[in-house]
Design an enzyme around this catalytic site. Structure first.
Site, PDB file in Angstrom:
ATOM      1  N   ASP A   1      10.253  10.558  18.319  1.00  0.00           N
ATOM      2  CA  ASP A   1       9.917  11.944  18.039  1.00  0.00           C
ATOM      3  C   ASP A   1      10.372  12.819  19.201  1.00  0.00           C
ATOM      4  O   ASP A   1      10.138  12.505  20.359  1.00  0.00           O
ATOM      5  CB  ASP A   1       8.399  12.072  17.849  1.00  0.00           C
TER       6      ASP A   1
ATOM      7  N   ASP B   1       9.389   4.795  15.475  1.00  0.00           N
ATOM      8  CA  ASP B   1       9.354   6.234  15.289  1.00  0.00           C
ATOM      9  C   ASP B   1       9.762   6.874  16.615  1.00  0.00           C
ATOM     10  O   ASP B   1       9.180   6.574  17.650  1.00  0.00           O
ATOM     11  CB  ASP B   1       7.918   6.662  14.906  1.00  0.00           C
TER      12      ASP B   1
ATOM     13  N   GLU C   1       0.821  -1.205   0.000  1.00  0.00           N
ATOM     14  CA  GLU C   1       0.000   0.000   0.000  1.00  0.00           C
ATOM     15  C   GLU C   1       0.863   1.266   0.000  1.00  0.00           C
ATOM     16  O   GLU C   1       1.813   1.393   0.760  1.00  0.00           O
ATOM     17  CB  GLU C   1      -0.913   0.057   1.235  1.00  0.00           C
TER      18      GLU C   1
END
Lengths: 495, 415
Positions: free
Chosen positions: B111, B109, B44
């Site tokens: 951050d 991830d 995708e």
């Protein structure tokens, strides 16, 4: 390093086990790797499955009721005993071990056929079966366990002495930081402990809680945590097998006798089979309504607004906020206790994980019972409130069908809801006429008269000419009429 | 960050996609082979168009098709999702049961916003060279743990374009992890837990028992980070607010109240003095039971101020989308470039090439004859983007080598 007693030491009582090898099922526990291949009578096919289904349904409702593990274990054992699914240890010579184990084997495979057919059924089946397996595994004696560990290929490797020496301090630290027992000297702990090496992916539960030592993707699992490998393996194999069964099922050379049985079984699981088929607790006459009774009451006694919400809930396995509010308060007044209400919603929202349910929905249910927040005792919404307040948005199901449905949709809905109770399309013009004039409660009352035409004649309303002003009034009157009718029927029989 | 960064216009983005974006390398990285496999065709892609339009479930047969569509839609950015059991573009026509995520890189991830409680230099979306050091420390710890504990080797670190970093792991086993296994791995890696209202966010042991070995192995390194960052550049315990927070994390008792009195009277003492001298000397003088309790508390504090803070939700589910490498951050104009973990300490997010500068570089180079005819597959070679694409290409080579090795071993494998 001092010589470590090999773990296989505990596996060496093979001699005492050999004497059971004439059994067809040498172990009490079964990984269900092979299907039963002998002839099974249709009756046995069904009864084995039904008995097992009752046990699994009880396990499911234990989860929904948040039973603690020990209690769940006890309940499950009792259920197994009641439904002929108790498995005796291999040392119980006097019992018909093969017979018990065969019933267990057959029941499991029949249910596989019934529950492989949708993602959701598979998930629930695996969860319930895994629990049953775990209950039995924990009851298992050392001898049975050892035989079982050897009989199914777990493909674990014992950590070598060199590895144990190399990672001694890390293993000790891992054991110390995870074990719950206090004051065990950690060094002597590891020296005696046997470790099995498996890929970490096979023991995710231990990894998540940091209960193992990890090196290059291999988890060092101490012997006391070995059940994690076994249970994980059971789950993985069953999931794979169910998917394969699901793919193969449509191509089976089907005997027309079997599919109806399977349909019946899977529906029973969905509706909560326990009280329908299980021991009949006489709760029908009292005012207490249990979660399992809702489907039945909905079919026979609900006004259209609640019937619509109920059907949507069954179809979508979810209701939006105002739908839950409208339906939830109605159920409370109908007689569901807080426990039954939580059970009902938990089961209904079957697509939602426990975590999410507990976080997002449990509070609101308790709130509506006045158990949270400002602890107000909220009343169920009346027709007036449903008609005028909180207008349904585009994706909402709440409201009053007579008012909020398009005329075509209302007609279709009424027919599908009430035709089994005597409503025909000939009745529709009259109903639609009142709807068009904005007399929604008149339309609803008329439907009540039609669907209860045996006891109520036109104009009588829900009794004494009263018309519907509250959904709970509708359902209560309808249930009262049913009881009266039963009494009358009995009188006739008596007379 | 310079305040006067001109916004990235659609024209700039289009030129970037046409001439610079390394579609071939991205294709090979996702596909692991030269000829398209399910790893690419069933993958995708999601596009974010200007005006918050979000297009999901796109899929492509090869790199050229992807490039064509990207140039066609000119998205502000695009994201990469999992490999599904059917082509995502056919999602509407296949049965829902036949459309589920199968494979996916294991992603992380990190951050900078999650570090707000433990940094004093910036907050929110801002980042400077001082606080980037926290990210660098996280990369060191995570990179080492994943390789050593989980045995994965195909790690690609990518700067997220603004204030964080992504990690993509492409080992075969990592690609195949179920959501349950991903959740377990994240649980293993998560040390900092608890919301704003919770003071003590590290609860990885019972009482004063030793730390789990996986965390213990990072302690020496994190101790240095703590000294350099928390005590040094960030001066976390300088102000009252900061040292009060520290006192709240220490076990209540004589030591803690003595420290409170001392710091109330001498608030100008530096963070290092407060930690090393005031706390350190008292700690050294403690007897057995208090000493152990204080030791555990000190270790937990070091972890709370330095241990990697992961955005757990990103890693837990296969169907989570993550911004593709080499996308351009719309606010900063910086390209999300791969980063070599061994030189993470010298990585400076402010030096990352910006899309406008890259296009300028291209204009400076005299156009070659081939460069002018339509396709620009390798124009990046003539810009400062090259070293970053080289990092990806080197990574891709190792992935392809893995596939070759596997095929040699088991000729009939299919995935």
């Amino acid at each position: 390093m001092r010589q470590k007693p090999k773990a296989s030491g505990s596996f060496t009582n093979a001699g005492s086990v050999e004497q059971h090898s004439n059994l067809k099922y040498p172990t009490r526990l079964n990984f269900y790797d092979r299907p039963p291949i002998e002839d099974i009578t249709l009756e046995e096919f069904e009864t084995c499955a039904l008995d097992r289904l009752r046990v699994l349904a009880e396990i499911e409702s234990s989860f929904a009721r948040n039973r603690p593990w020990d209690e769940l274990k006890k309940v499950t054992s009792t259920q197994c005993e009641n439904h002929g699914l108790k498995l005796h240890a291999s040392t119980a010579y006097t019992e018909d071990l093969d017979g018990q184990r065969r019933r267990d084997h057959v029941g499991h495979f029949v249910l596989r056929l019934a529950f492989c057919r949708s993602e959701e059924l598979r998930r629930r089946f695996v969860k319930a079966e895994l629990t049953l397996f775990r209950v039995r595994y924990e009851e298992d004696g050392i001898v049975d366990k050892d035989v079982f560990h050897r009989s199914s290929k777990f493909d674990w490797e014992e950590a070598s002495d060199e590895e144990l020496a190399q990672y001694k301090s890390q293993l000790a630290a891992a054991a110390a930081s995870s074990s719950h027992t206090h004051a065990t000297s950690s060094t002597s702990h590891t020296a005696e402990e046997t470790y099995y090496k498996v890929r970490w992916t096979r023991v995710p539960d231990l990894v998540e809680k940091r209960k193992v030592f990890l090196k290059h993707g291999m988890a060092f699992v101490p012997r006391r945590e070995i059940s994690s490998i076994v249970l994980q393996e059971f789950q993985t194999r069953l999931e794979k097998a169910l998917e394969m069964t699901a793919k193969a099922l449509p191509r089976l050379d089907e005997d027309t006798r079997i599919i109806p049985i399977l349909d019946n079984l899977s529906q029973g699981f969905l509706a909560g089979v326990s009280s329908e088929w299980g021991n009949t607790t006489s709760s029908g006459d009292g005012s207490e309504v249990t979660a399992d009774m809702v489907d039945d009451i909905a079919r026979k006694h609900y006004p259209a607004c609640m019937r619509n919400l109920h059907d949507c809930l069954r179809r979508d396995r979810h209701l939006k906020h105002f739908g839950r509010l409208q339906y939830g308060l109605f159920l409370k007044v109908l007689g569901l206790s807080i426990d039954e209400a939580i059970l009902f919603w938990r089961k209904s929202f079957s697509n939602i994980q426990d975590d999410k349910f507990n976080k997002e929905y449990r509070y609101n249910i308790r709130h509506s019972f006045g158990l949270e927040g400002k602890r107000a005792n909220y009343a169920a919404k009346s027709c007036q409130q449903i008609l005028l307040a909180d207008q349904p948005g585009t994706s909402d199901n709440h409201g009053c069908p007579y008012r909020h449905f398009a005329p075509e949709n209302l007609q279709t809905a009424l027919l599908s809801m009430y035709s089994s109770q005597g409503l025909t399309s000939a009745d529709l013009p009259e109903i639609m006429h009142t709807v068009k004039n904005g007399h929604y409660h008149v339309a609803c009352t008329r439907v009540f008269e039609i669907t209860h035409s045996r006891q109520v004649s036109k104009g009588e309303g829900i009794g004494g000419g009263e018309s519907v002003t509250h959904p709970n009034q509708y359902v209560t009157k309808s249930r009262e009429l049913e009881v009266k009718a039963q009494v009358k029927d009995e009188d006739i029989v008596m007379g | 960050m310079s305040g006067n960064t001109p916004s990235v216009t659609p024209e700039v983005m289009l030129a970037f996609y046409r001439r610079l974006y390394p579609f071939k390398s991205i294709f090979s990285w996702l596909n692991h082979e030269h000829t398209p496999t399910r790893l690419f065709t069933h993958r995708e892609f999601a596009f974010t168009l200007p005006g918050d339009v979000y297009l999901r479930y796109n899929s492509f047969n090869n790199a050229d098709e992807l490039k064509k569509q990207v140039c066609n839609l000119n998205p502000t950015r695009f994201e990469i999702g999992p490999v599904y059991s059917a082509r995502p573009k056919d999602k509407k026509t296949v049965r829902p049961a036949a459309f589920s995520p199968q494979l996916r890189e294991l992603v992380f991830d990190i951050d900078m916003t999650d570090y707000d409680p433990v940094r004093t230099c910036c907050s929110g979306a801002d980042i400077c060279r001082l606080c980037w050091k926290f990210i660098a420390a996280a990369v060191h710890v995570l990179d080492k743990s994943i390789r050593d504990q989980f045995g994965y080797q195909r790690l690609l670190w990518v700067y997220s374009g603004r204030r964080g970093i992504h990690l993509w792991i492409s080992d075969k086993e990592a690609m195949e992890l179920t959501d349950e296994q991903r959740k377990a791995l994240v649980g293993w890696m998560t040390v900092i837990q608890g919301g704003k209202e919770m003071h003590k966010k590290v609860n990885v042991r019972q009482g004063t028992k030793p730390l789990p070995p996986s965390i213990q192995s990072s302690m020496r390194f994190l101790g240095e980070v703590f000294t350099n960052l928390t005590l040094g550049t960030q001066k976390c315990f300088q102000k009252r607010e900061g040292w009060e927070e520290l006192l709240r994390l220490l076990p209540s008792g004589a030591t803690t109240s003595a420290l409170r009195t001392q710091w109330d009277e001498g608030p100008q003492r530096t963070s290092a003095e407060k930690w090393n001298t005031d706390l350190g000397e008292r700690y050294a003088a403690l007897g057995p039971p208090e000493h152990d309790i204080m030791k555990a508390a000190i270790e937990d504090i070091i972890l709370q101020y330095t241990y990697p803070r992961l955005d757990a939700e990103v890693s837990k589910h296969r169907n989570h989308l993550l911004k593709a490498p080499f996308c351009v951050h719309p606010k900063t104009g910086r390209v999300c470039v791969p980063v070599d973990p061994s030189s993470i300490d010298s990585f400076d997010p402010e030096k990352v090439p910006k899309v406008m500068d890259l296009l300028d570089e291209l204009d400076m180079v005299p156009p070659t004859a081939a460069g002018e005819t339509g396709e620009h597959h390798s124009d990046w070679e003539r810009t400062s983007l090259k070293p970053y694409v080289d990092i990806l290409d080197k990574h891709v080579l190792s992935l392809m080598e893995d596939v070759r090795q596997r095929k040699k071993q088991e000729p009939n494998m299919n995935w």
